[in-house]
Scaffold this active site. Structure first.
Site, PDB file in Angstrom:
ATOM      1  N   GLY A  47      62.682   7.179  23.385  1.00 37.93           N
ATOM      2  CA  GLY A  47      62.244   7.988  22.056  1.00 37.93           C
ATOM      3  C   GLY A  47      62.991   8.918  21.737  1.00 37.93           C
ATOM      4  O   GLY A  47      62.674   9.257  20.749  1.00 37.93           O
ATOM      5  N   GLU A 111      61.854  15.856  24.657  1.00 42.49           N
ATOM      6  CA  GLU A 111      60.798  14.658  24.598  1.00 42.49           C
ATOM      7  C   GLU A 111      60.528  14.296  23.061  1.00 42.49           C
ATOM      8  O   GLU A 111      60.626  15.252  22.100  1.00 42.49           O
ATOM      9  CB  GLU A 111      59.460  14.999  25.074  1.00 42.49           C
ATOM     10  CG  GLU A 111      59.232  14.838  26.423  1.00 42.49           C
ATOM     11  CD  GLU A 111      58.512  13.308  26.487  1.00 42.49           C
ATOM     12  OE1 GLU A 111      58.964  12.408  25.605  1.00 42.49           O
ATOM     13  OE2 GLU A 111      58.080  12.930  27.500  1.00 42.49           O
ATOM     14  N   ASP A 112      60.182  13.189  22.827  1.00 51.93           N
ATOM     15  CA  ASP A 112      59.692  12.732  21.463  1.00 51.93           C
ATOM     16  C   ASP A 112      58.450  13.088  20.885  1.00 51.93           C
ATOM     17  O   ASP A 112      58.235  13.940  19.996  1.00 51.93           O
ATOM     18  CB  ASP A 112      59.949  11.238  21.038  1.00 51.93           C
ATOM     19  CG  ASP A 112      59.332  10.289  22.058  1.00 51.93           C
ATOM     20  OD1 ASP A 112      58.618  10.904  23.208  1.00 51.93           O
ATOM     21  OD2 ASP A 112      58.993   9.017  22.091  1.00 51.93           O
ATOM     22  N   ASP A 115      51.454  13.437  24.042  1.00 53.21           N
ATOM     23  CA  ASP A 115      50.224  12.898  23.712  1.00 53.21           C
ATOM     24  C   ASP A 115      49.228  13.322  24.742  1.00 53.21           C
ATOM     25  O   ASP A 115      48.717  14.533  24.654  1.00 53.21           O
ATOM     26  CB  ASP A 115      50.428  11.178  23.413  1.00 53.21           C
ATOM     27  CG  ASP A 115      49.399  10.509  22.836  1.00 53.21           C
ATOM     28  OD1 ASP A 115      49.173  10.884  21.797  1.00 53.21           O
ATOM     29  OD2 ASP A 115      48.830   9.835  23.481  1.00 53.21           O
ATOM     30  N   THR A 119      52.808  11.893  30.947  1.00 50.99           N
ATOM     31  CA  THR A 119      54.178  11.479  31.252  1.00 50.99           C
ATOM     32  C   THR A 119      54.936  12.977  31.501  1.00 50.99           C
ATOM     33  O   THR A 119      55.694  12.924  32.650  1.00 50.99           O
ATOM     34  CB  THR A 119      55.087  10.997  29.906  1.00 50.99           C
ATOM     35  OG1 THR A 119      54.272   9.717  29.585  1.00 50.99           O
ATOM     36  CG2 THR A 119      56.326  10.805  30.044  1.00 50.99           C
ATOM     37  N   LYS A 143      50.952  16.175  19.696  1.00 51.17           N
ATOM     38  CA  LYS A 143      49.523  15.638  19.442  1.00 51.17           C
ATOM     39  C   LYS A 143      48.454  16.057  20.101  1.00 51.17           C
ATOM     40  O   LYS A 143      47.963  15.534  21.098  1.00 51.17           O
ATOM     41  CB  LYS A 143      49.479  14.164  19.540  1.00 51.17           C
ATOM     42  CG  LYS A 143      48.854  13.196  18.447  1.00 51.17           C
ATOM     43  CD  LYS A 143      48.720  11.696  18.892  1.00 51.17           C
ATOM     44  CE  LYS A 143      49.893  10.968  18.483  1.00 51.17           C
ATOM     45  NZ  LYS A 143      49.752   9.351  18.831  1.00 51.17           N
ATOM     46  N   PHE A 164      49.017   6.808  15.027  1.00 48.22           N
ATOM     47  CA  PHE A 164      50.236   6.412  15.664  1.00 48.22           C
ATOM     48  C   PHE A 164      51.374   6.572  14.646  1.00 48.22           C
ATOM     49  O   PHE A 164      51.484   6.236  13.672  1.00 48.22           O
ATOM     50  CB  PHE A 164      50.027   4.985  16.090  1.00 48.22           C
ATOM     51  CG  PHE A 164      50.914   4.227  17.148  1.00 48.22           C
ATOM     52  CD1 PHE A 164      50.867   4.784  18.363  1.00 48.22           C
ATOM     53  CD2 PHE A 164      52.145   3.807  16.675  1.00 48.22           C
ATOM     54  CE1 PHE A 164      51.620   4.189  19.388  1.00 48.22           C
ATOM     55  CE2 PHE A 164      53.045   3.402  17.667  1.00 48.22           C
ATOM     56  CZ  PHE A 164      53.076   3.555  18.915  1.00 48.22           C
ATOM     57  N   ARG A 177      62.647   2.432  15.346  1.00 44.66           N
ATOM     58  CA  ARG A 177      63.341   3.521  15.929  1.00 44.66           C
ATOM     59  C   ARG A 177      64.531   4.127  15.067  1.00 44.66           C
ATOM     60  O   ARG A 177      64.558   5.509  15.116  1.00 44.66           O
ATOM     61  CB  ARG A 177      64.008   3.303  17.298  1.00 44.66           C
ATOM     62  CG  ARG A 177      63.165   2.839  18.368  1.00 44.66           C
ATOM     63  CD  ARG A 177      63.521   2.937  19.866  1.00 44.66           C
ATOM     64  NE  ARG A 177      63.068   2.553  20.894  1.00 44.66           N
ATOM     65  CZ  ARG A 177      62.235   2.823  21.707  1.00 44.66           C
ATOM     66  NH1 ARG A 177      61.581   4.121  21.383  1.00 44.66           N
ATOM     67  NH2 ARG A 177      61.439   2.140  22.667  1.00 44.66           N
TER      68      ARG A 177
HETATM   69  P1  5GP Z   1      51.842  10.920  27.061  1.00 46.26           P
HETATM   70  O1  5GP Z   1      52.197  10.656  28.439  1.00 46.26           O
HETATM   71  O2  5GP Z   1      52.038  12.355  26.599  1.00 46.26           O
HETATM   72  O3  5GP Z   1      50.522  10.321  26.773  1.00 46.26           O
HETATM   73  O4  5GP Z   1      52.731   9.877  26.283  1.00 46.26           O
HETATM   74  C1  5GP Z   1      54.100  10.048  25.865  1.00 46.26           C
HETATM   75  C2  5GP Z   1      54.517   8.688  25.522  1.00 46.26           C
HETATM   76  O5  5GP Z   1      53.687   7.924  24.837  1.00 46.26           O
HETATM   77  C3  5GP Z   1      55.832   9.182  24.304  1.00 46.26           C
HETATM   78  O6  5GP Z   1      56.914   9.624  25.029  1.00 46.26           O
HETATM   79  C4  5GP Z   1      55.611   7.785  23.548  1.00 46.26           C
HETATM   80  O7  5GP Z   1      56.449   7.221  24.103  1.00 46.26           O
HETATM   81  C5  5GP Z   1      54.461   7.563  23.698  1.00 46.26           C
HETATM   82  N1  5GP Z   1      53.320   7.681  22.312  1.00 46.26           N
HETATM   83  C6  5GP Z   1      52.397   8.620  22.484  1.00 46.26           C
HETATM   84  N2  5GP Z   1      51.964   8.712  21.202  1.00 46.26           N
HETATM   85  C7  5GP Z   1      52.730   7.847  20.347  1.00 46.26           C
HETATM   86  C8  5GP Z   1      52.901   7.803  18.896  1.00 46.26           C
HETATM   87  O8  5GP Z   1      52.163   8.217  18.190  1.00 46.26           O
HETATM   88  N3  5GP Z   1      53.676   6.772  18.456  1.00 46.26           N
HETATM   89  C9  5GP Z   1      54.558   6.236  19.439  1.00 46.26           C
HETATM   90  N4  5GP Z   1      55.568   5.514  18.871  1.00 46.26           N
HETATM   91  N5  5GP Z   1      54.728   6.552  20.853  1.00 46.26           N
HETATM   92  C10 5GP Z   1      53.716   7.281  21.180  1.00 46.26           C
END
Ligand code: 5GP
Length: 188
Positions: A47, A111-112, A115, A119, A143, A164, A177
């Site tokens: 991402g 990081e992209d 959330d 991760t 987020k 999302f 993407r």
């Molecule tokens: P975390 O471990 O912080 O919950 O999630 C991180 C990963 O979840 C991001 O690197 C991404 O791949 C995915 N992710 C979380 N929220 C979104 C979103 O709103 N859109 C997309 N496309 N991916 C998300």
């Protein structure tokens, strides 16, 4: 995650000029913070690739504007994998490999989106075992409303609402993407 979705033109959340302006600001800030040091930009696949590419060029662009400042940048990548049908990642795979290549280095995780934070927490804990000099985090999107584990983020591009989002590297089922902007996925 929405069931049937399509990013409509009116669903653009962050436009291309707005993304690029903020990335230039981040590049300037990172150059100032790592002046005259070596820096490993550690991209989290897949991402972050568009953000990674533009951020690295923004650091160079900032250097051109302030030639007295220099950062020696190296590129590395990691991929997070999940096992046993877990939706959350459970392992970190360093793409380059080699046992000591991150040792005593300044690492900036790119990081992209952050959330829940799970991760990032897993990656951060893994990197600490490799004995780096410093580990900081730069995310394009944050987020915070979805956070489940506390994480420290050093550089944030934009805060986004609890929705999302796709585009600019972020996918839905491997699509979208290559959008040059961030869009909200609308349910159809
Ligand atoms: P975390 O471990 O912080 O919950 O999630 C991180 C990963 O979840 C991001 O690197 C991404 O791949 C995915 N992710 C979380 N929220 C979104 C979103 O709103 N859109 C997309 N496309 N991916 C998300």
């Amino acid at each position: 995650m929405p069931a049937a979705t399509k990013p409509l033109p009116e669903s653009v959340l962050i436009s291309e000029p707005c993304l690029q302006k903020r990335i230039r600001e981040l590049g300037t800030q990172i150059l100032a913070d790592y002046e005259n040091q070596e820096l490993i930009l550690l991209g989290v696949l897949r991402g972050s690739v568009l953000f990674f590419a533009d951020l690295s060029r923004a650091i160079f662009g900032a250097q051109l504007e302030k030639p007295s400042r220099e950062v020696q940048v190296r590129f590395e990548f990691v991929q997070l994998t999940s096992y046993n049908n877990n939706t959350q990642p459970s392992a970190v795979e360093l793409i380059h490999g080699g046992s000591d290549y991150l040792e005593h280095q300044n690492i900036l995780i790119v990081e992209d989106i952050i959330d829940t934070g799970q991760t990032l927490k897993l990656l951060y804990e893994h990197l600490r075992t490799l004995n780096p000099k410093t580990v900081k985090v730069c995310t394009l999107l944050d987020k915070p409303s979805k956070r489940r584990v506390p994480v420290t983020i050093d550089y944030i591009g934009f805060e986004v609402p609890d929705a999302f989002v796709v585009g600019y590297g972020l996918d839905y089922a491997q699509q979208y993407r290559n959008l040059p902007y961030i869009a909200l996925l609308e349910s159809t």
